[in-house]
Design a protein around this motif. Sequence first.
Motif, PDB file in Angstrom:
ATOM      1  N   PRO A 117       1.063  -1.377  -0.357  1.00 55.49           N
ATOM      2  CA  PRO A 117      -0.524   0.035   0.168  1.00 55.49           C
ATOM      3  C   PRO A 117       0.707   1.440   0.044  1.00 55.49           C
ATOM      4  CG  PRO A 117      -0.158  -1.046   2.115  1.00 55.49           C
ATOM      5  CD  PRO A 117       0.645  -1.692   1.121  1.00 55.49           C
ATOM      6  N   ALA A 118       0.757   2.263  -0.703  1.00 56.69           N
ATOM      7  CA  ALA A 118       0.714   3.541  -0.676  1.00 56.69           C
ATOM      8  C   ALA A 118       0.801   4.721   0.216  1.00 56.69           C
ATOM      9  CB  ALA A 118       1.191   4.175  -2.206  1.00 56.69           C
ATOM     10  N   THR A 119       1.165   5.351   1.247  1.00 58.47           N
ATOM     11  CA  THR A 119       0.600   6.469   1.462  1.00 58.47           C
ATOM     12  C   THR A 119       0.266   7.858   1.390  1.00 58.47           C
ATOM     13  OG1 THR A 119       3.568   6.983   2.216  1.00 58.47           O
ATOM     14  CG2 THR A 119       1.980   5.012   3.345  1.00 58.47           C
ATOM     15  N   ARG A 120      -0.270   8.627   1.284  1.00 58.73           N
ATOM     16  CA  ARG A 120      -0.050  10.011   0.903  1.00 58.73           C
ATOM     17  C   ARG A 120       1.579  10.604   0.976  1.00 58.73           C
ATOM     18  NH1 ARG A 120      -5.038  12.380   0.611  1.00 58.73           N
ATOM     19  NH2 ARG A 120      -4.889  14.800  -0.426  1.00 58.73           N
ATOM     20  N   GLU A 121       2.296  10.008   2.156  1.00 57.87           N
ATOM     21  CA  GLU A 121       3.148  11.237   2.404  1.00 57.87           C
ATOM     22  C   GLU A 121       4.508  10.416   1.379  1.00 57.87           C
ATOM     23  OE1 GLU A 121       4.108  13.580   4.245  1.00 57.87           O
ATOM     24  OE2 GLU A 121       2.137  13.739   4.961  1.00 57.87           O
ATOM     25  N   GLN A 122       4.312   9.440   0.643  1.00 60.65           N
ATOM     26  CA  GLN A 122       5.327   8.303  -0.206  1.00 60.65           C
ATOM     27  C   GLN A 122       4.776   9.222  -1.077  1.00 60.65           C
ATOM     28  OE1 GLN A 122       3.862   4.744   0.436  1.00 60.65           O
ATOM     29  NE2 GLN A 122       6.197   4.540   0.517  1.00 60.65           N
TER      30      GLN A 122
END
Length: 613
Positions: free
Chosen positions: A17-22
């Motif tokens: 899963p990707a995060t908004r911070e990434q």
Amino acid sequence: MTVLPDDGVSAPDAFPPATREQWRELVAGVLRKSGRELSGEEAERALSTDLGDGISVRPLYTADDTAPDPGLPGFPPYVRGSRPLGGWDVRQRHLTADPAAANEAILADLENGATSVWLTVGGAGLPVAGLGRALDGVYLDLAPVVLEAGAETGAAAQELLRLLDERGVDPAQAAGNLGADPLGLAARTGAPAAYDDALALAVRTAERYPRLRALTVDALPYHEAGASAAQELGASLATGVAYLRALTAAGLDVAAACGRLEFRYAATADQFLTIAKLRAARRTWARVAQAAGAPAAGGQHQHAVTSTVMMTRRDPYVNMLRTTLACLGAGVGGADAVTVLPFDEALGRPDAFARRIARNTSSILLEESHLGQVADAAGGSWYVECLTDELAHRAWELFQELEAAGGQERALSAGLVGERIAATWQDRGRRLATRREPVTGVSEFPDLAERPVERASAPAAPAGGLPKVRRDEAYEVLRARSDAHLAATGVRPRVFLAALGPPAVHTARVSFASNLFQAGGVQPVHDPVTVDAAGVAEAFAASGAELACVCSSDAVYAEQAEAVVAALRAAGARWTGVAGKPAVAPGADGHVFLGCDAVAVLTTVLDRAGVAA
């Protein structure tokens, strides 16, 4: 060997899963390449787009961006549509004053895709007595007729009702709108609002013509004066509430009063804003109906008209693209009827070709793109749902402000509405002048060699109230000055682009400067392609230009700009500018750069060139 799932396309569980911070880190990396050191929330904010009204479009929306449940199409709060299915009435507008010519155009429209007609009657439009001739051969039980008659609404409506009776139309089948709009007329003309005709027509239609609406809540006067989307909605809510009060005082119940109203909004080339605006309009009106005790009557009947503010007089064929996007936004947004204005609307009376293209715009979207087969196609989009919610809240705040001022009529007469809209248009004017809001074919990518499109004059519109504005107006003043100079002297004002260094160094700024100068009707001269400080004076003299602009890199400016500017002035340049920010060559007469006030620069340039104002 990896085996795909049975459906062959499901996302493998192996993707982390990707995060908004990434995502923000990736954005910061892209911005860093353009010299902007931002991170985290600042990087995301840098990519946001300001829509006015305190609303901005963010570059990313996710499931975390929530909005209230919009319900289902055809049910309160009607966010997803007042009807259970999609599609719209293709409504063509007719401005001609000649009954025979109007009849020919009306029949051509109805035979080729239009499903209703919108007639301007009285004043400079179709004479009331000519209404019957204009509607010869029209099946009034099949094709709804919408009137816009201003001060002659009472007489025009009586004539249409007489025609319905004379031609034996079943009252239950008669549809359309008699077009009474006291407050809309007051907004356009500045005259006091007169309700007598509107109330009498509403009572009469409620008793005998269930599908024939009597009043229009027209938000176009506010949009055409420069209002924002939320201001347009707020004014329409205040107007609608004023009409509800008058109609219920005349004896109609709230549900019957709501059924007498049709709301008219502008559709622009910002298709997502148009979609959200129409959805927010239905949501807020449903709240009004609920507060008035008739929640089931809150389904707002909407007529969307492509914006005149966005239409340009230069490069008018680009208007076809604008109206296509506007029509798409109106249809997806759930409008019940859509009018696509012809691309040459800003030039005068549209010709048959322009009318055909306007009519076919809806036909293509309905028949070939199948937009009418899906209800609320944008529903569920995190972006659209959030924008709808933000617009609804802002519109409601503005509506409450108008109510606190005594209602729409008092707010109009006191100047409150005009002042608020004028301030909004002033802010937007700055974005247009700096080209942060570009106008293709006008402030960006203008064509000085285009052949003018000429049209016969259109009937004069009502005036005396709120002004009418267009996005191209500041640039149109500049281009008109250039055209007059061309007619008087045989040449346009010219600017010599003094390109220093090899093409790789100066090409970007030459292209930028050339585009900007042409927006003001100034012809760029870029021959020879490259000059140096020693030969710039000779090249300028050979160009025949009155003005000059130095184009190169900051590094070259540091070494040569001062000398080149001095040489150009000595050679007789009336204005010597530099393509770049003021810090790179502070001694120049002016600077052209991304975000500069192009209108101010071009006005100065034309003044220096001796072009008459």
